[in-house]
Design a protein around this motif. Structure first.
Motif, PDB file in Angstrom:
ATOM      1  N   VAL A 164       0.843  -1.193   0.000  1.00  0.00           N
ATOM      2  CA  VAL A 164       0.000   0.000   0.000  1.00  0.00           C
ATOM      3  C   VAL A 164       0.884   1.250   0.000  1.00  0.00           C
ATOM      4  N   ARG A 165       1.925   1.241   0.821  1.00  0.00           N
ATOM      5  CA  ARG A 165       2.828   2.389   0.859  1.00  0.00           C
ATOM      6  C   ARG A 165       3.518   2.578  -0.494  1.00  0.00           C
ATOM      7  N   TRP A 166       3.909   1.461  -1.115  1.00  0.00           N
ATOM      8  CA  TRP A 166       4.538   1.559  -2.434  1.00  0.00           C
ATOM      9  C   TRP A 166       3.599   2.198  -3.445  1.00  0.00           C
ATOM     10  N   ALA A 167       2.342   1.748  -3.462  1.00  0.00           N
ATOM     11  CA  ALA A 167       1.367   2.307  -4.401  1.00  0.00           C
ATOM     12  C   ALA A 167       1.178   3.795  -4.154  1.00  0.00           C
ATOM     13  N   LEU A 168       1.139   4.194  -2.878  1.00  0.00           N
ATOM     14  CA  LEU A 168       0.973   5.608  -2.553  1.00  0.00           C
ATOM     15  C   LEU A 168       2.170   6.429  -3.016  1.00  0.00           C
ATOM     16  N   GLU A 169       3.376   5.889  -2.852  1.00  0.00           N
ATOM     17  CA  GLU A 169       4.566   6.591  -3.327  1.00  0.00           C
ATOM     18  C   GLU A 169       4.507   6.783  -4.838  1.00  0.00           C
ATOM     19  N   GLN A 170       4.079   5.753  -5.550  1.00  0.00           N
ATOM     20  CA  GLN A 170       3.992   5.853  -7.010  1.00  0.00           C
ATOM     21  C   GLN A 170       2.916   6.858  -7.430  1.00  0.00           C
ATOM     22  N   ILE A 171       1.781   6.842  -6.725  1.00  0.00           N
ATOM     23  CA  ILE A 171       0.717   7.808  -7.031  1.00  0.00           C
ATOM     24  C   ILE A 171       1.224   9.228  -6.823  1.00  0.00           C
ATOM     25  N   ALA A 172       1.908   9.450  -5.679  1.00  0.00           N
ATOM     26  CA  ALA A 172       2.437  10.788  -5.394  1.00  0.00           C
ATOM     27  C   ALA A 172       3.430  11.226  -6.465  1.00  0.00           C
ATOM     28  N   ALA A 173       4.284  10.311  -6.914  1.00  0.00           N
ATOM     29  CA  ALA A 173       5.256  10.642  -7.957  1.00  0.00           C
ATOM     30  C   ALA A 173       4.565  10.995  -9.268  1.00  0.00           C
ATOM     31  N   GLU A 174       3.527  10.251  -9.620  1.00  0.00           N
ATOM     32  CA  GLU A 174       2.781  10.541 -10.846  1.00  0.00           C
ATOM     33  C   GLU A 174       2.107  11.906 -10.763  1.00  0.00           C
ATOM     34  N   LEU A 175       1.558  12.231  -9.595  1.00  0.00           N
ATOM     35  CA  LEU A 175       0.869  13.508  -9.445  1.00  0.00           C
ATOM     36  C   LEU A 175       1.847  14.683  -9.482  1.00  0.00           C
ATOM     37  N   ARG A 176       3.072  14.453  -8.974  1.00  0.00           N
ATOM     38  CA  ARG A 176       4.064  15.539  -9.009  1.00  0.00           C
ATOM     39  C   ARG A 176       4.562  15.796 -10.426  1.00  0.00           C
ATOM     40  N   ALA A 177       4.916  14.725 -11.143  1.00  0.00           N
ATOM     41  CA  ALA A 177       5.568  14.893 -12.444  1.00  0.00           C
ATOM     42  C   ALA A 177       4.580  15.025 -13.593  1.00  0.00           C
ATOM     43  N   ARG A 178       3.401  14.456 -13.446  1.00  0.00           N
ATOM     44  CA  ARG A 178       2.378  14.489 -14.501  1.00  0.00           C
ATOM     45  C   ARG A 178       2.918  14.025 -15.850  1.00  0.00           C
ATOM     46  N   PRO A 179       3.551  12.843 -15.933  1.00  0.00           N
ATOM     47  CA  PRO A 179       4.008  12.341 -17.231  1.00  0.00           C
ATOM     48  C   PRO A 179       2.809  11.922 -18.082  1.00  0.00           C
ATOM     49  N   PRO A 180       3.032  11.573 -19.364  1.00  0.00           N
ATOM     50  CA  PRO A 180       1.915  11.131 -20.204  1.00  0.00           C
ATOM     51  C   PRO A 180       1.175   9.950 -19.577  1.00  0.00           C
ATOM     52  N   ALA A 181      -0.154   9.993 -19.701  1.00  0.00           N
ATOM     53  CA  ALA A 181      -1.040   8.930 -19.199  1.00  0.00           C
ATOM     54  C   ALA A 181      -0.986   8.794 -17.684  1.00  0.00           C
ATOM     55  N   SER A 182      -0.603   9.850 -16.974  1.00  0.00           N
ATOM     56  CA  SER A 182      -0.488   9.747 -15.516  1.00  0.00           C
ATOM     57  C   SER A 182      -1.835   9.486 -14.854  1.00  0.00           C
TER      58      SER A 182
END
Length: 310
Positions: free
Chosen positions: A149-167
């Motif tokens: 769960v913590r891993w998924a949250l870290e990945q979600i936070a990273a996606e929201l910060r960087a906003r790469p394609p298809a984030s």
């Protein structure tokens, strides 16, 4: 007997059409408290930084949330998030409506940071899954079991910060991964009374093999004796244990699951009644119709007509 096994949790989540939606984050500090209306769907929040209190309508004690913790609000109940116990809450809706850069802010500073969203389900989710769960599921972040769960949250936070394609698509799928792990953790740690119905059977050593076998091959003309053989217990032991844990007998459960599968196919609208009857274990359309009307209250044809195109 050659018996296949399936994952009932996976099948139910697929059948009820689980989707996720992330909301804006929340940054808070100082003295603050927000009152939330009963949410649509299943609300989730994760504490990325700091600590706060969660109070849920109908739940006797407030829940202390620390960094890394997350919770699911399974029932549509009003709730409050607060920095302390004695702060008068203000309505959350205007605070979130005024969010900038994807973050709502309340109080003084950013001592506390939350990430949240909701899971939406199809029309049968309440009866099939949600009513068997407690109103709120709290997963402490310090537990080893919450690592994924913590891993998924870290990945979600990273996606929201960087906003790469298809984030957006990536974060939705990550949120579903988080939901599955939260439900798994709850099923493992809930203990007696923490879960009811078929979810309680998933961790019962007698009931679980029979449940998985029925889900793997629902059209098979199962008998209680065959299911008892799968579970390696006597017929009477399986029947009694299944009824005690799940709340109904194994064949009654099987009938209910077959009709849920039939209803899902009817909502899709792309199969004949003959094909649906055969696929879910009924020898004829009339046999399916009789069982469907007895359990659902309308005929399969009327159900399909009311459901309309999905």
């Amino acid at each position: 007997m050659n018996v296949q096994h399936a994952d009932p949790l996976e099948e139910v989540l697929t059948l009820v059409g689980t989707t996720s939606r992330l909301s804006v984050g929340l940054a808070a500090g100082g003295e603050w408290a927000l009152a939330f209306d009963p949410p649509e769907g299943v609300k989730f929040n994760a504490i990325r930084r700091g600590r706060c209190l969660l109070t849920v309508e109908g739940v006797p004690e407030p829940i202390e949330l620390a960094e890394g913790d997350c919770f699911l609000l399974v029932q549509p109940r009003a709730f409050t998030l607060a920095g302390g116990a004695d702060v008068r809450p203000v309505p959350a809706a205007p605070i979130f409506a005024a969010a900038t850069d994807g973050v709502a802010r309340v109080g003084d500073g950013e001592d506390v940071l939350l990430l949240g969203g909701r899971f939406d389900f199809g029309e049968r989710a309440r009866e099939l899954l949600l009513d068997a769960l407690p109103p709120v599921i709290h997963v402490p972040g310090h537990t080893a079991e919450a690592a994924t769960v913590r891993w998924a949250l870290e990945q979600i936070a990273a996606e929201l910060r960087a906003r790469p394609p298809a984030s957006a698509l990536v974060t939705e799928h990550l949120a579903l991964v988080m939901l599955i792990h939260l439900l798994r953790l709850h099923l493992v740690t809930a203990g007696p009374g923490g879960t009811s119905g078929w979810p309680a059977g998933l961790t019962d050593p007698v009931v679980a093999p029979a449940l998985r076998a029925m889900h793997a091959d629902p059209a098979r003309p199962w008998t209680v004796s065959q299911l008892a053989g799968v579970a390696a217990v006597s017929r009477s032991t399986l029947a009694a244990r299944f009824k005690q844990v799940v709340g109904r007998g194994p064949l009654e459960y099987l009938t209910g699951w077959r009709l849920e599968l039939a209803a899902a196919r009817l909502r899709r609208g792309d199969e004949t009644l003959e094909a649906i009857a055969r696929e879910v274990g009924y020898g004829s359309v009339s046999a399916l119709s009789n069982a469907f009307k007895r359990r659902i209250g309308v005929s399969p044809r009327d159900y399909r007509r009311r459901a309309g195109p999905v």
